[in-house]
Design an enzyme around this catalytic site. Structure first.
Site, PDB file in Angstrom:
ATOM      1  N   SER A 150     -15.593   0.019   2.259  1.00 48.26           N
ATOM      2  CA  SER A 150     -15.056   0.189   0.914  1.00 48.26           C
ATOM      3  C   SER A 150     -15.292  -1.088   0.118  1.00 48.26           C
ATOM      4  O   SER A 150     -15.382  -2.183   0.679  1.00 48.26           O
ATOM      5  CB  SER A 150     -13.554   0.476   0.959  1.00 48.26           C
ATOM      6  N   TYR A 163      -5.458  -1.701   4.095  1.00 49.81           N
ATOM      7  CA  TYR A 163      -6.702  -1.032   3.704  1.00 49.81           C
ATOM      8  C   TYR A 163      -7.801  -2.066   3.442  1.00 49.81           C
ATOM      9  O   TYR A 163      -8.906  -1.966   3.973  1.00 49.81           O
ATOM     10  CB  TYR A 163      -6.471  -0.174   2.466  1.00 49.81           C
TER      11      TYR A 163
END
Length: 272
Positions: A150, A163
């Site tokens: 990501s 995350y």
């Protein structure tokens, strides 16, 4: 051409193993690969959605789609998948480590088991899948590994600490393995998208439509095509909409601490 390479894999009866294949990027990845004739091993912890995905893909594209209902946050799931494929005599030509979770929540407000699940799903299991299937691919003439990281792995931000941190690991692992695996005939690429129009973030339909119209999130089909093109062409990382997303990362990194805390406080409702 990258599509020709996918077609060659499909023509040879090759398989791709995709985690998180029942929705979002994983489902679109499965569709794109199936359209090239590649057979699939589709892994998901959502049984009903997985069954529907398998039905839709096999009906539309006529490839073999083997469903595996499995919770990839379990520590032994990577070994299970390896033994499952060996039992069927399948060495996947493509491995897509895509399964992931997202929570906007303060670190101390998360249960210890939730944090452990983050680490297993984004770190331990993808690492072990790369180890097990990398060995299988090396013995079978090579292959391709695509890790869905990501853009969040390039910065840090409060409320999404797990995350950001775990996706940074996955990105760095990919870039290291790329050099090691190359001599074994295995290409490794990290796909690092910004926001994507999937259900990962829990946005309602109206907010998602607004985000799409503003260009804040990308359609998963576009992200998937960019990712597979980069993988087949031997790219180390793929950042869809690179200019805009890199500009975003730079802006986030330049934010003064007082601005970060202000934005963090404004996002308080999302952490409830």
């Amino acid at each position: 051409m990258w599509k020709d390479r996918l077609n060659d894999i499909g023509s040879a009866g090759g398989y791709a193993l995709i985690t998180g294949a029942s929705s979002g990027i994983g489902y679109r990845m499965a569709c794109e690969l199936a359209s090239a004739g590649v057979n699939l091993i589709a892994v998901s912890n959502r049984n009903a959605e997985l069954a529907m995905a398998v039905h839709n893909i096999s009906e539309k594209y006529g490839v073999e789609v083997i469903p595996v209902f499995l919770d990839l946050s379990e520590e032994d799931s990577a070994l299970f998948l390896c033994e499952f494929c060996k039992g069927k005599g399948i060495v996947p030509k493509i491995l897509v480590n895509n399964a992931g979770i997202f929570r906007h929540r303060d670190f101390l407000d998360q249960e210890a088991e939730d944090i452990a699940a983050f680490m297993r799903l984004h770190i331990f299991v993808p690492t072990m899948l790369a180890r097990y299937f990398g060995e299988m691919m090396a013995s079978d003439g090579g292959g391709y590994i695509l890790n869905t990281a990501s853009l969040a792995g390039e910065f840090s931000f409060p409320g999404i600490s797990m995350y950001c941190s775990t996706k940074a690991y996955l990105r760095n692992l990919s870039m290291s393995l790329r050099h090691e695996f190359r001599k074994r005939g295995i290409a490794v690429t990290a796909l690092c998208p910004g926001g994507v129009a999937t259900d990962l973030y829990g946005l309602g339909p109206s907010l998602m439509k607004l985000a799409l119209n503003l260009g804040v999130v990308a359609r998963p089909e576009r992200v998937v095509r960019k990712g597979l093109k980069g993988l087949m062409n031997g790219r180390k990382t793929v950042v869809p909409d690179r200019v805009m997303n890199k500009f975003f990362v730079v802006m986030v990194k330049m934010l003064p601490s007082v601005a970060v805390r202000k934005i963090y406080s404004l996002l308080e409702p999302l952490r409830k």
